[in-house]
Scaffold this motif. Structure first.
Motif, PDB file in Angstrom:
ATOM      1  N   ARG A 152      -7.133 -76.733 -69.540  1.00 49.84           N
ATOM      2  CA  ARG A 152      -7.444 -78.075 -69.027  1.00 49.84           C
ATOM      3  C   ARG A 152      -6.447 -78.466 -67.938  1.00 49.84           C
ATOM      4  NH1 ARG A 152      -6.950 -80.403 -73.348  1.00 49.84           N
ATOM      5  NH2 ARG A 152      -9.094 -80.687 -74.027  1.00 49.84           N
ATOM      6  N   GLN A 153      -5.148 -78.223 -68.183  1.00 50.00           N
ATOM      7  CA  GLN A 153      -4.132 -78.546 -67.180  1.00 50.00           C
ATOM      8  C   GLN A 153      -4.359 -77.756 -65.894  1.00 50.00           C
ATOM      9  OE1 GLN A 153      -0.792 -77.653 -69.887  1.00 50.00           O
ATOM     10  NE2 GLN A 153       0.155 -79.521 -69.085  1.00 50.00           N
ATOM     11  N   ASP A 203     -15.596 -76.323 -75.206  1.00 50.97           N
ATOM     12  CA  ASP A 203     -14.530 -77.322 -75.326  1.00 50.97           C
ATOM     13  C   ASP A 203     -13.257 -76.750 -75.944  1.00 50.97           C
ATOM     14  OD1 ASP A 203     -16.029 -79.273 -74.101  1.00 50.97           O
ATOM     15  OD2 ASP A 203     -16.756 -80.145 -75.961  1.00 50.97           O
ATOM     16  N   ALA A 204     -13.383 -75.779 -76.847  1.00 51.34           N
ATOM     17  CA  ALA A 204     -12.199 -75.190 -77.475  1.00 51.34           C
ATOM     18  C   ALA A 204     -11.345 -74.443 -76.445  1.00 51.34           C
ATOM     19  CB  ALA A 204     -12.612 -74.245 -78.604  1.00 51.34           C
ATOM     20  N   LEU A 225     -10.538 -75.387 -73.588  1.00 51.95           N
ATOM     21  CA  LEU A 225      -9.690 -76.321 -72.843  1.00 51.95           C
ATOM     22  C   LEU A 225      -8.263 -76.369 -73.375  1.00 51.95           C
ATOM     23  CD1 LEU A 225     -12.251 -79.248 -72.466  1.00 51.95           C
ATOM     24  CD2 LEU A 225     -11.552 -77.611 -70.695  1.00 51.95           C
ATOM     25  N   ASP A 226      -8.094 -76.112 -74.657  1.00 52.73           N
ATOM     26  CA  ASP A 226      -6.770 -76.161 -75.274  1.00 52.73           C
ATOM     27  C   ASP A 226      -6.071 -74.804 -75.319  1.00 52.73           C
ATOM     28  OD1 ASP A 226      -6.814 -78.940 -75.791  1.00 52.73           O
ATOM     29  OD2 ASP A 226      -8.113 -78.592 -77.524  1.00 52.73           O
ATOM     30  N   LYS A 227      -6.750 -73.751 -74.861  1.00 45.79           N
ATOM     31  CA  LYS A 227      -6.123 -72.425 -74.836  1.00 45.79           C
ATOM     32  C   LYS A 227      -4.943 -72.438 -73.873  1.00 45.79           C
ATOM     33  CE  LYS A 227     -10.120 -69.453 -75.635  1.00 45.79           C
ATOM     34  NZ  LYS A 227     -10.988 -68.474 -74.962  1.00 45.79           N
ATOM     35  N   LYS A 228      -3.905 -71.728 -74.249  1.00 41.20           N
ATOM     36  CA  LYS A 228      -2.720 -71.609 -73.392  1.00 41.20           C
ATOM     37  C   LYS A 228      -2.878 -70.389 -72.488  1.00 41.20           C
ATOM     38  CE  LYS A 228      -0.246 -74.903 -75.379  1.00 41.20           C
ATOM     39  NZ  LYS A 228       0.426 -75.987 -74.734  1.00 41.20           N
ATOM     40  N   THR A 234      -2.214 -75.438 -70.617  1.00 47.17           N
ATOM     41  CA  THR A 234      -3.568 -75.310 -71.156  1.00 47.17           C
ATOM     42  C   THR A 234      -4.548 -75.055 -70.005  1.00 47.17           C
ATOM     43  OG1 THR A 234      -4.106 -77.671 -70.978  1.00 47.17           O
ATOM     44  CG2 THR A 234      -3.078 -76.921 -73.058  1.00 47.17           C
TER      45      THR A 234
END
Length: 188
Positions: free
Chosen positions: A147-148, A129-130, A132-135, A145
């Motif tokens: 996720r995007q 889950d962490a 998902l916020d990585k750039k 991110t």
């Protein structure tokens, strides 16, 4: 008194033994689990439609300069490999921009599509889950991110599913999942 001190430790050891060997990764949950389910759903429709389309129609295009049936599926597959590579997933050998012109046989196109769908599912299952916020840098250096980028992958799959439905219907092929609802009414 000693019994009470050892009881919690003993329960912890028994629980660890009962749990068995550690697993490599837990099943994807939350956004990642939902993403995999959505990829499964759109991926199955894409594969069903790709299989329903006759091989002799894979070169059909609605007009000159527009991707053919086969080129759409190969283009989509390329995206399913290239976009995850921006998140560190290894790009398989042979994936390139020119493959839309070189992979034209229906069986090879469908096989590539299937592998590409598995690629984006495996990517999500291997993340945490962490992540998902990585750039990451994508689309010529744009920061977003992971996720995007995963949402972009799903959007891309749906965009080309819609295109493929239009191509199929233009060639007299009804999407397999809607055939039952479109059966002609029987005359009495």
């Amino acid at each position: 008194m000693r019994r009470r001190l050892f009881l919690p430790a003993g329960i912890g050891i028994l629980a660890a033994i009962a749990a068995g060997p550690a697993r490599a990764a837990d099943p994807a949950t939350g956004f990642r689990g939902e993403y995999i389910a959505e990829v499964d759903a759109v991926g199955q429709k894409l594969l069903d439609l790709a299989n329903a389309m006759p091989a002799d129609k894979y070169g059909w295009r609605p007009s000159p300069g527009v991707r053919s049936v086969g080129e759409v599926y190969v283009h989509l597959s390329g995206g399913n490999f290239t976009l995850p590579s921006w998140m560190g997933v290894k790009l398989p050998e042979g994936i390139s921009r020119d493959m839309e012109k070189t992979i034209t046989e229906k069986s090879k196109v469908v096989d590539l599509l299937k592998k590409s769908i598995e690629n984006v599912k495996t990517m999500a299952a291997g993340m945490n889950d962490a992540d998902l916020d990585k750039k990451v840098k994508a689309f010529g250096g744009r920061e977003m991110t992971e996720r995007q980028l995963m949402i972009r992958i799903l959007n891309h799959m749906h965009e080309h599913l819609g295109q493929s439905i239009a191509y199929a219907r233009s060639n007299g092929v009804t999407p397999p999942w809607s055939e039952a609802g479109e059966a002609p009414a029987k005359k009495s």
